[in-house]
Design an enzyme around this catalytic site. Structure first.
Site, PDB file in Angstrom:
ATOM      1  N   HIS A 107      -7.634  -5.514  -0.124  1.00 31.63           N
ATOM      2  CA  HIS A 107      -6.378  -4.788   0.045  1.00 31.63           C
ATOM      3  C   HIS A 107      -5.495  -5.412   1.117  1.00 31.63           C
ATOM      4  O   HIS A 107      -4.424  -4.894   1.415  1.00 31.63           O
ATOM      5  CB  HIS A 107      -6.683  -3.328   0.400  1.00 31.63           C
ATOM      6  CG  HIS A 107      -5.497  -2.415   0.361  1.00 31.63           C
ATOM      7  ND1 HIS A 107      -4.723  -2.225  -0.768  1.00 31.63           N
ATOM      8  CD2 HIS A 107      -4.931  -1.641   1.329  1.00 31.63           C
ATOM      9  CE1 HIS A 107      -3.747  -1.369  -0.501  1.00 31.63           C
ATOM     10  NE2 HIS A 107      -3.846  -1.016   0.764  1.00 31.63           N
ATOM     11  N   SER A 130       0.840  -1.201   0.000  1.00 31.55           N
ATOM     12  CA  SER A 130       0.000   0.000   0.000  1.00 31.55           C
ATOM     13  C   SER A 130       0.873   1.248   0.000  1.00 31.55           C
ATOM     14  O   SER A 130       1.726   1.414  -0.854  1.00 31.55           O
ATOM     15  CB  SER A 130      -0.946  -0.036   1.205  1.00 31.55           C
ATOM     16  OG  SER A 130      -1.914   0.971   1.158  1.00 31.55           O
ATOM     17  N   ASP A 135      -8.849  -4.273  -6.061  1.00 29.85           N
ATOM     18  CA  ASP A 135      -8.327  -3.402  -5.004  1.00 29.85           C
ATOM     19  C   ASP A 135      -8.348  -1.952  -5.471  1.00 29.85           C
ATOM     20  O   ASP A 135      -7.587  -1.569  -6.364  1.00 29.85           O
ATOM     21  CB  ASP A 135      -6.899  -3.830  -4.660  1.00 29.85           C
ATOM     22  CG  ASP A 135      -6.305  -3.060  -3.497  1.00 29.85           C
ATOM     23  OD1 ASP A 135      -6.922  -2.073  -3.058  1.00 29.85           O
ATOM     24  OD2 ASP A 135      -5.220  -3.448  -3.039  1.00 29.85           O
TER      25      ASP A 135
END
Length: 472
Positions: free
Chosen positions: A407, A289, A354
Site C-alpha cells: 500500500h 488511500s 493491496d
C-alpha cells in the site's frame, strides 16, 4: 470541443529494457512494461469482464533503462500540450492504458509525486510547533520536498477532521480524543511557464492518506449514507461511505477558525477558476488511500454543483480528473452512475495485492450486484453495494518481509518508474481470492504493529476466517 485525434505512439523499441522485458512481443504484452486493465474491467455493456490474465510488475534499478526512459520522457513533454485532454481521460483513456502510453505513464508518475509531497511535508514530530500540520510555508513547500521544478505554485493548505468522538488508543502520533483539524493536503496551480508545457492552466488538489487516529476510525466507518451535496437535489440514491463523508464535510471551529474541508476546497477551487477564467483550464485531483476518496468526493462535488461549467466557446466544461493511488471504494452504484453521468474521469492505479483497494465492500460490490439468469437481473439490495468508479490500471507487487509495502505510495511510483515484467496467467481467480485474504491479514497485522493498534490486532488476525465464513 476537445480533440479526438489518437495520440501518436512513441518508439519504445529502442529502449534498452532488461532481458525479461525485451523478449518476443506477444499480443498480451504491453509495449512500455506495464499492466493491462484489471480483471473485472467494466465493458461497454456495463457487465464485468472475467479475464484474469495480467502482468506481474516488480521494481528494477538499471542505469541504461533510466537513461532511455529519460529520453522518452523528454519526447513526451512536447506532446503533452497537444494531447492533454486525452491524457486527462476525455476518451476514458481508450487505447492509452493497454498498453500504457509513455505520456500517460509520465503523468501518472508526476501527479503521484505531487501526492508524495503531502507525506514529506507532514510534520509527525510531537515536539514540533507544527505537529500534524505542514512543516513548511506555502511559498517554500515545493522546494523543501524536492519538487522545485514541478511548475506548480501552492495557493492554499487544506485541513480536515472527521466528526468522531471515540477514544481508542490506536497510535501515539495523535490523541483520539483530540478533534482539531489536521493538514490533509494542498491546492496548487501551474505557473505561467509550465502552462506552455502542459497546454493549459492546471488546478491541482493533492491529498495524503491516513495518519491520525480519527482518520483511521473513519476508514472503518463503512456504512453508506446519502451524500446530499447538491442543495437543489439531495439525490438520496447517491450514497457514499460515512467516514469519508464525515472527513470531507465536518466543520471544526478550532483555533484556526477553519470551515469544513469541503468549504475550504470549494472556495479555493472557485477562486482559481475565476482568477484564470478565459484560459484553457483543467482540474486535477490526486490522492493516495483515504486521500483518493477525498479527491473523488471533491470531483463529484465540483461537477454536481456545476463549478466546472464555463461560457468559454472552446470548451463547454472544464475537465475534472482524478488520479487515485491505492484508493478504496467510495460510494454505491448510484454514486458511480452519477459520476459517469457528470463526466468525472477517474484513473485508479492499484496494486492487485493491496487490500485497501478491495475495501469497503469486500462482499457487496460491483461484482455481486448483477446476476446473469438468461438476462440481467439486479438484486434488490444493489443500492447497498459499493462500486469502484472509473478505469483501473493494475500493478502487481508484494514483499513477504514487508507486507505493508503493498500500500506504500512510493512503492507504486518506483515501480512505474522502473517496471520489470513477467507474464502470468492467473487462472479463474479462485487463487486470487485466497491470496488476497492472506495478504490482507498480513498487511493489517503489520499496520497494527507499526501503529500500536492493539484493540484491532486480534480483529485483523481473524479477518480472513471471518470473510471466508461469510462467503460459505
Amino acid at each position: 470541443m476537445a480533440s479526438k485525434i489518437p495520440l501518436p505512439s512513441l518508439n519504445t523499441e529502442q529502449i534498452p529494457f532488461p532481458v525479461e522485458i525485451r523478449g518476443s512481443q506477444s499480443k498480451s504484452r504491453h509495449s512500455f512494461g506495464l499492466v493491462k486493465n484489471m480483471p473485472g474491467k467494466i465493458n461497454h455493456n456495463n457487465t464485468l469482464s472475467q479475464s484474469r490474465k495480467t502482468h506481474i510488475v516488480s521494481g528494477v534499478k538499471q542505469a541504461s533503462y533510466d537513461k532511455a526512459a529519460s529520453s522518452v520522457a523528454a519526447k513526451t513533454c512536447s506532446m503533452l500540450a497537444h494531447f492533454w485532454r486525452e491524457i486527462q481521460g476525455f476518451n476514458d483513456w481508450e487505447n492509452l492504458v493497454e498498453p500504457l502510453h509513455p505520456l500517460l505513464r509520465q503523468e501518472i508518475i508526476r501527479y503521484g509525486e505531487l501526492v508524495t509531497a503531502c507525506y514529506k511535508a507532514f510534520d509527525l514530530d510531537p515536539a514540533s510547533k507544527r505537529f500534524l500540520n505542514c512543516k513548511y510555508g506555502k511559498n517554500s513547500m515545493m522546494r523543501e520536498v524536492g519538487l522545485q521544478d514541478s511548475g506548480y505554485q501552492v495557493t492554499k493548505y487544506i485541513y480536515a477532521t472527521p466528526d468522531i468522538n471515540i477514544n481508542i488508543p490506536i497510535q501515539n502520533v495523535a490523541s483520539s480524543s483530540s478533534s482539531c483539524s489536521r493538514w490533509i493536503g494542498y491546492v496548487a496551480v501551474s505557473s505561467d511557464e509550465s502552462v506552455k508545457r502542459l497546454g493549459r492552466r492546471d488546478v491541482v488538489v493533492s491529498f495524503r492518506g491516513t495518519v491520525t487516529n480519527p482518520e483511521w476510525i473513519a476508514n472503518f466507518m463503512s456504512s453508506l449514507t446519502p451524500a446530499r451535496l447538491d442543495p437543489n437535489n439531495p439525490r438520496p440514491d447517491v450514497k457514499v461511505e460515512s467516514g469519508f463523508l464525515s472527513l470531507y464535510t465536518s466543520d471544526e471551529s478550532d483555533k484556526f477558525g477553519l470551515g469544513s474541508c469541503r468549504e475550504q476546497l470549494l472556495s479555493e477551487v472557485s477562486r482559481m477558476l475565476n482568477k484564470y477564467k478565459g484560459e484553457e483550464l483543467s482540474i486535477t485531483l490526486a490522492g493516495h488511500s483515504m486521500g483518493s476518496s477525498l479527491a473523488l468526493l471533491l470531483a463529484y462535488d465540483i461537477a454536481e454543483l456545476g463549478l466546472n461549467k464555463t461560457q468559454n466557446q472552446t470548451q463547454s466544461q472544464i475537465p475534472v480528473t482524478v488520479f487515485s493511488y491505492g484508493g478504496p471504494r467510495v460510494g454505491n452504484s448510484g454514486f458511480k452512475a452519477r459520476c459517469d453521468e457528470l463526466g468525472v474521469k477517474v484513473l485508479r492505479i492499484v496494486n492487485i495485492n493491496d487490500p485497501i483497494t478491495k475495501l469497503p465492500g469486500v462482499l457487496l460490490n460491483e461484482n455481486f450486484r448483477v446476476l446473469e439468469l438468461g438476462g440481467r437481473f439486479e438484486f434488490p439490495w444493489s443500492c447497498s453495494c459499493y462500486a469502484h468508479v472509473g478505469v483501473e490500471l493494475v500493478l502487481d507487487f508484494f514483499n513477504v518481509q514487508n507486507p505493508s509495502c503493498v500500500h506504500d505510495l512510493e512503492s507504486y511510483i518506483n515501480l512505474l518508474k522502473s517496471p520489470k515484467i513477467n507474464q502470468q496467467d492467473r487462472g479463474d481467480g479462485a487463487d486470487d481470492d485466497d491470496n488476497f485474504l492472506n495478504k490482507a491479514r498480513e498487511f493489517m497485522l503489520s499496520r497494527a504493529q507499526n501503529f500500536k493498534m492493539m484493540p484491532w490486532k486480534n480483529a485483523a488476525g481473524n479477518m480472513a476466517s471471518l470473510v471466508q465464513s461469510l462467503r460459505t
